[in-house]
Design a protein around this motif. Sequence first.
Motif, PDB file in Angstrom:
ATOM      1  N   THR A  95      11.743   4.340  -6.075  1.00  0.00           N
ATOM      2  CA  THR A  95      10.278   4.403  -6.186  1.00  0.00           C
ATOM      3  C   THR A  95       9.628   3.705  -4.991  1.00  0.00           C
ATOM      4  O   THR A  95       8.614   4.185  -4.466  1.00  0.00           O
ATOM      5  N   PHE A  96      10.228   2.604  -4.576  1.00  0.00           N
ATOM      6  CA  PHE A  96       9.665   1.885  -3.421  1.00  0.00           C
ATOM      7  C   PHE A  96       9.682   2.786  -2.177  1.00  0.00           C
ATOM      8  O   PHE A  96       8.678   2.902  -1.467  1.00  0.00           O
ATOM      9  N   ILE A  97      10.824   3.457  -1.943  1.00  0.00           N
ATOM     10  CA  ILE A  97      10.934   4.343  -0.770  1.00  0.00           C
ATOM     11  C   ILE A  97       9.898   5.471  -0.893  1.00  0.00           C
ATOM     12  O   ILE A  97       9.219   5.824   0.077  1.00  0.00           O
ATOM     13  N   PHE A  98       9.747   5.997  -2.107  1.00  0.00           N
ATOM     14  CA  PHE A  98       8.764   7.056  -2.326  1.00  0.00           C
ATOM     15  C   PHE A  98       7.348   6.553  -1.973  1.00  0.00           C
ATOM     16  O   PHE A  98       6.578   7.247  -1.322  1.00  0.00           O
ATOM     17  N   CYS A  99       7.032   5.319  -2.395  1.00  0.00           N
ATOM     18  CA  CYS A  99       5.704   4.757  -2.129  1.00  0.00           C
ATOM     19  C   CYS A  99       5.457   4.666  -0.619  1.00  0.00           C
ATOM     20  O   CYS A  99       4.370   4.998  -0.138  1.00  0.00           O
ATOM     21  N   LEU A 106      -0.001  10.179   3.457  1.00  0.00           N
ATOM     22  CA  LEU A 106      -1.437  10.076   3.165  1.00  0.00           C
ATOM     23  C   LEU A 106      -2.192   9.607   4.402  1.00  0.00           C
ATOM     24  O   LEU A 106      -3.286  10.089   4.708  1.00  0.00           O
ATOM     25  N   TYR A 107      -1.587   8.651   5.089  1.00  0.00           N
ATOM     26  CA  TYR A 107      -2.244   8.110   6.284  1.00  0.00           C
ATOM     27  C   TYR A 107      -2.378   9.198   7.353  1.00  0.00           C
ATOM     28  O   TYR A 107      -3.461   9.418   7.904  1.00  0.00           O
ATOM     29  N   LEU A 129      -2.004  -0.959  10.387  1.00  0.00           N
ATOM     30  CA  LEU A 129      -1.416  -1.583   9.209  1.00  0.00           C
ATOM     31  C   LEU A 129      -2.450  -1.716   8.087  1.00  0.00           C
ATOM     32  O   LEU A 129      -2.177  -1.430   6.917  1.00  0.00           O
ATOM     33  N   HIS A 130      -3.636  -2.133   8.463  1.00  0.00           N
ATOM     34  CA  HIS A 130      -4.728  -2.280   7.492  1.00  0.00           C
ATOM     35  C   HIS A 130      -5.029  -0.934   6.831  1.00  0.00           C
ATOM     36  O   HIS A 130      -5.164  -0.827   5.605  1.00  0.00           O
ATOM     37  N   ASP A 131      -5.130   0.111   7.663  1.00  0.00           N
ATOM     38  CA  ASP A 131      -5.494   1.428   7.132  1.00  0.00           C
ATOM     39  C   ASP A 131      -4.392   2.015   6.255  1.00  0.00           C
ATOM     40  O   ASP A 131      -4.672   2.707   5.280  1.00  0.00           O
ATOM     41  N   TRP A 132      -3.136   1.732   6.609  1.00  0.00           N
ATOM     42  CA  TRP A 132      -2.032   2.227   5.790  1.00  0.00           C
ATOM     43  C   TRP A 132      -2.001   1.464   4.457  1.00  0.00           C
ATOM     44  O   TRP A 132      -1.807   2.028   3.385  1.00  0.00           O
ATOM     45  N   TRP A 133      -2.228   0.157   4.538  1.00  0.00           N
ATOM     46  CA  TRP A 133      -2.163  -0.683   3.333  1.00  0.00           C
ATOM     47  C   TRP A 133      -3.293  -0.346   2.353  1.00  0.00           C
ATOM     48  O   TRP A 133      -3.060  -0.116   1.168  1.00  0.00           O
ATOM     49  N   PHE A 134      -4.533  -0.310   2.882  1.00  0.00           N
ATOM     50  CA  PHE A 134      -5.678  -0.092   1.986  1.00  0.00           C
ATOM     51  C   PHE A 134      -6.033   1.387   1.816  1.00  0.00           C
ATOM     52  O   PHE A 134      -6.817   1.729   0.941  1.00  0.00           O
ATOM     53  N   GLY A 135      -5.489   2.254   2.658  1.00  0.00           N
ATOM     54  CA  GLY A 135      -5.805   3.684   2.562  1.00  0.00           C
ATOM     55  C   GLY A 135      -7.048   4.037   3.336  1.00  0.00           C
ATOM     56  O   GLY A 135      -7.858   3.158   3.660  1.00  0.00           O
ATOM     57  N   GLU A 210     -11.825   2.105  -4.804  1.00  0.00           N
ATOM     58  CA  GLU A 210     -10.651   1.718  -3.997  1.00  0.00           C
ATOM     59  C   GLU A 210     -10.099   2.951  -3.277  1.00  0.00           C
ATOM     60  O   GLU A 210      -9.936   3.998  -3.898  1.00  0.00           O
ATOM     61  N   ARG A 211      -9.790   2.810  -1.982  1.00  0.00           N
ATOM     62  CA  ARG A 211      -9.174   3.944  -1.284  1.00  0.00           C
ATOM     63  C   ARG A 211      -7.676   3.971  -1.607  1.00  0.00           C
ATOM     64  O   ARG A 211      -7.100   2.961  -2.006  1.00  0.00           O
ATOM     65  N   LEU A 212      -7.069   5.163  -1.423  1.00  0.00           N
ATOM     66  CA  LEU A 212      -5.664   5.298  -1.830  1.00  0.00           C
ATOM     67  C   LEU A 212      -4.727   5.011  -0.658  1.00  0.00           C
ATOM     68  O   LEU A 212      -4.505   5.868   0.203  1.00  0.00           O
ATOM     69  N   GLY A 213      -4.179   3.812  -0.647  1.00  0.00           N
ATOM     70  CA  GLY A 213      -3.204   3.421   0.364  1.00  0.00           C
ATOM     71  C   GLY A 213      -1.995   2.815  -0.318  1.00  0.00           C
ATOM     72  O   GLY A 213      -1.852   2.883  -1.552  1.00  0.00           O
ATOM     73  N   PHE A 214      -1.151   2.144   0.469  1.00  0.00           N
ATOM     74  CA  PHE A 214       0.088   1.587  -0.083  1.00  0.00           C
ATOM     75  C   PHE A 214      -0.205   0.633  -1.243  1.00  0.00           C
ATOM     76  O   PHE A 214       0.478   0.631  -2.254  1.00  0.00           O
ATOM     77  N   MET A 215      -1.256  -0.197  -1.072  1.00  0.00           N
ATOM     78  CA  MET A 215      -1.558  -1.199  -2.099  1.00  0.00           C
ATOM     79  C   MET A 215      -1.711  -0.550  -3.487  1.00  0.00           C
ATOM     80  O   MET A 215      -1.110  -1.010  -4.456  1.00  0.00           O
ATOM     81  N   LEU A 216      -2.490   0.512  -3.570  1.00  0.00           N
ATOM     82  CA  LEU A 216      -2.749   1.132  -4.870  1.00  0.00           C
ATOM     83  C   LEU A 216      -1.549   1.962  -5.357  1.00  0.00           C
ATOM     84  O   LEU A 216      -1.188   1.903  -6.540  1.00  0.00           O
TER      85      LEU A 216
END
Length: 368
Positions: A95-99, A106-107, A129-135, A210-216
């Motif tokens: 699941t982690f690899i999928f995320c 998505l980015y 990094l910020h954009d990938w993390w927060f989407g 919330e935007r859809l990035g790694f965090m969410l």
Amino acid sequence: MLEMDLRLLLPSLVPSSQSVYVLVFYFVYLAVAGEILPGKVIRGVVLSDGSQLRYRCNGLFALSLLVAILGISAKLGVLSPLVVADRGLELLSATFIFCVLVTLVLYITGRTSSDKSSSLKPHVSGNLLHDWWFGIQLNPQFIGIDLKFFFVRAGMMGWLLINLSILAKSFQDGSLSQSMILYQIFCALYILDYFVHEEYMTSTWDIIAERLGFMLVFGDLLWIPFTFSIQAWMVAFAQQSRTNTNCFVFLIGYMVFRGANKQKHIFKKSPKTPIWGKPPVVVGGKLLASGYWGIARHCNYLGDLMLALSFSLPCGISSPVPYFYPIYLLILLIWRERRDEERCAEKYKEIWAEYLRLVPYRILPYVY
Ligand code: NDP
């Protein structure tokens, strides 16, 4: 278990083909069931460009059918009910690899999108990094599926499936305890309640702000199912806990959590509906200041925190590990509440200031 040899642990973190099949089957099932099973179609909140997304709220149907399919497969010997409990670490790493992969896609697709709608317009800060993390997009879609709604559904159902598999394992081991039963009942009720009220999700912060990035994606797909079920593992080692206290915390938490979310949802749809038998107190025609929303500005978070505590209490107090979830939730909700208040202050301006004056407490009256 905590002293598990690292040499045993590391290989089980490498996803096997079976764990990948389980994950693929799960996502394909959810995608197909979400599209074809009947369910109430809800319009989301009005976005800044005036558009509204649509959500098919058939999660309860999809979950019931999935549990029935898995139950029958287990009975026929096609699939072991222990597959999730036995392959937990492999599933976690798959699941982690999928995320990571899905958020990279998505980015990239977000960056190359020329869509100008509020839900898809990319918000790029320039910091990769910020954009990938927060989407960078608010509501990205895949073959017509709203991914945010899909991922939170997958996470909540995954939590129940992990719990049920651990329950099956404790049956098999003969280690089923009263604490395990209590934990399982509380969580199952919480998760079923989520799906009964799935439409309320469409107006929550995650969906609207919330935007859809790694965090969410990570939070929905990995954090919810895998860390929320820590207690299910721990409860097997628990001393007997106080059943009455646990039930009391669960019931009060549920009443506050569901009551507060329901009051706000009903208020948004029909602002004149009485609250606790009286006409609602409304600030500036927009903000509800009665019922739970007149006690604290985020009473729904208080209820959720009590529920989280009730999931940990059956594990007893001999170890702090089961209390990871309520502590994590406390930090998350305080952070969330701060960001939400900033957004509301900007959106509602003097109306928000008036609401703060009328309802001075954030989450817990007289304390915070
Ligand atoms: P809320 O449901 O509280 O939504 C906040 C929004 O509600 C605000 O942005 C504002 O939006 C509106 N609002 C706030 N105050 C008022 C008011 N007085 N009257 C009318 N509208 C108001 O927050 P969340 O979406 O964060 O949480 C929803 C639920 O999900 C909570 O119960 C929370 O505990 C739970 N949750 C659980 C998590 C978990 O990991 N278990 C994680 C996060 C949340 P608007 O612009 O529409 O007015």
